[in-house]
Design a protein around this motif. Structure first.
Motif, PDB file in Angstrom:
ATOM      1  N   TYR A  41      -3.828  -5.833   6.184  1.00 47.32           N
ATOM      2  CA  TYR A  41      -3.063  -4.624   5.867  1.00 47.32           C
ATOM      3  C   TYR A  41      -2.836  -4.531   4.364  1.00 47.32           C
ATOM      4  O   TYR A  41      -3.048  -3.474   3.751  1.00 47.32           O
ATOM      5  CB  TYR A  41      -1.723  -4.631   6.609  1.00 47.32           C
ATOM      6  CG  TYR A  41      -0.907  -3.398   6.340  1.00 47.32           C
ATOM      7  CD1 TYR A  41      -1.046  -2.273   7.142  1.00 47.32           C
ATOM      8  CD2 TYR A  41      -0.011  -3.338   5.284  1.00 47.32           C
ATOM      9  CE1 TYR A  41      -0.313  -1.125   6.896  1.00 47.32           C
ATOM     10  CE2 TYR A  41       0.724  -2.199   5.026  1.00 47.32           C
ATOM     11  CZ  TYR A  41       0.577  -1.099   5.831  1.00 47.32           C
ATOM     12  OH  TYR A  41       1.300   0.038   5.582  1.00 47.32           O
ATOM     13  N   ARG A  44      -6.025  -3.619   2.543  1.00 43.74           N
ATOM     14  CA  ARG A  44      -6.357  -2.212   2.749  1.00 43.74           C
ATOM     15  C   ARG A  44      -5.478  -1.311   1.883  1.00 43.74           C
ATOM     16  O   ARG A  44      -5.966  -0.372   1.250  1.00 43.74           O
ATOM     17  CB  ARG A  44      -6.194  -1.843   4.220  1.00 43.74           C
ATOM     18  CG  ARG A  44      -6.610  -0.413   4.506  1.00 43.74           C
ATOM     19  CD  ARG A  44      -6.422  -0.070   5.935  1.00 43.74           C
ATOM     20  NE  ARG A  44      -5.006   0.192   6.143  1.00 43.74           N
ATOM     21  CZ  ARG A  44      -4.490   0.685   7.250  1.00 43.74           C
ATOM     22  NH1 ARG A  44      -5.254   0.904   8.282  1.00 43.74           N
ATOM     23  NH2 ARG A  44      -3.217   0.928   7.346  1.00 43.74           N
ATOM     24  N   GLN A  45      -4.182  -1.603   1.831  1.00 40.59           N
ATOM     25  CA  GLN A  45      -3.277  -0.779   1.037  1.00 40.59           C
ATOM     26  C   GLN A  45      -3.598  -0.871  -0.453  1.00 40.59           C
ATOM     27  O   GLN A  45      -3.545   0.129  -1.165  1.00 40.59           O
ATOM     28  CB  GLN A  45      -1.823  -1.173   1.290  1.00 40.59           C
ATOM     29  CG  GLN A  45      -1.325  -0.819   2.676  1.00 40.59           C
ATOM     30  CD  GLN A  45      -1.445   0.657   2.966  1.00 40.59           C
ATOM     31  OE1 GLN A  45      -2.384   1.102   3.614  1.00 40.59           O
ATOM     32  NE2 GLN A  45      -0.510   1.429   2.485  1.00 40.59           N
ATOM     33  N   ARG A  48      -6.702   1.179  -1.060  1.00 36.74           N
ATOM     34  CA  ARG A  48      -6.397   2.610  -0.988  1.00 36.74           C
ATOM     35  C   ARG A  48      -5.660   3.076  -2.237  1.00 36.74           C
ATOM     36  O   ARG A  48      -5.914   4.165  -2.756  1.00 36.74           O
ATOM     37  CB  ARG A  48      -5.577   2.909   0.266  1.00 36.74           C
ATOM     38  CG  ARG A  48      -6.395   2.732   1.539  1.00 36.74           C
ATOM     39  CD  ARG A  48      -5.581   3.106   2.711  1.00 36.74           C
ATOM     40  NE  ARG A  48      -5.305   4.537   2.531  1.00 36.74           N
ATOM     41  CZ  ARG A  48      -4.897   5.332   3.481  1.00 36.74           C
ATOM     42  NH1 ARG A  48      -4.697   4.887   4.681  1.00 36.74           N
ATOM     43  NH2 ARG A  48      -4.668   6.605   3.238  1.00 36.74           N
TER      44      ARG A  48
END
Length: 69
Positions: A41, A44-45, A48
């Motif tokens: 997570y 991914r953050q 992004r």
């Protein structure tokens, strides 16, 4: 990646319902799965945010992710 590799190998050992003698207990793997989920997570953050798609913090919100039954 090492954590994911470790999890995969040990889950495969449990895959047929009869764990091999060198397999970690499933309860121990649950902790590793939680850590791997949080790291994925976070990764991914960060990716992004780097692309300008989010301003959300990289820490996973409480209760988000893996659900055990």
């Amino acid at each position: 990646m090492q954590l994911l590799h470790h999890l995969y190998n040990h889950l495969v050992l449990h895959g047929d319902g009869e764990a091999a003698p060198d397999a970690d207990p499933l309860d121990a793997l649950r902790g590793s799965l939680d850590r791997a989920s949080a790291k994925l997570y976070e990764t991914r953050q960060i990716m992004r945010a780097d692309l300008g798609l989010t301003t959300a913090p990289p820490d996973r919100p409480q209760g988000y992710g893996v659900v055990y039954r």
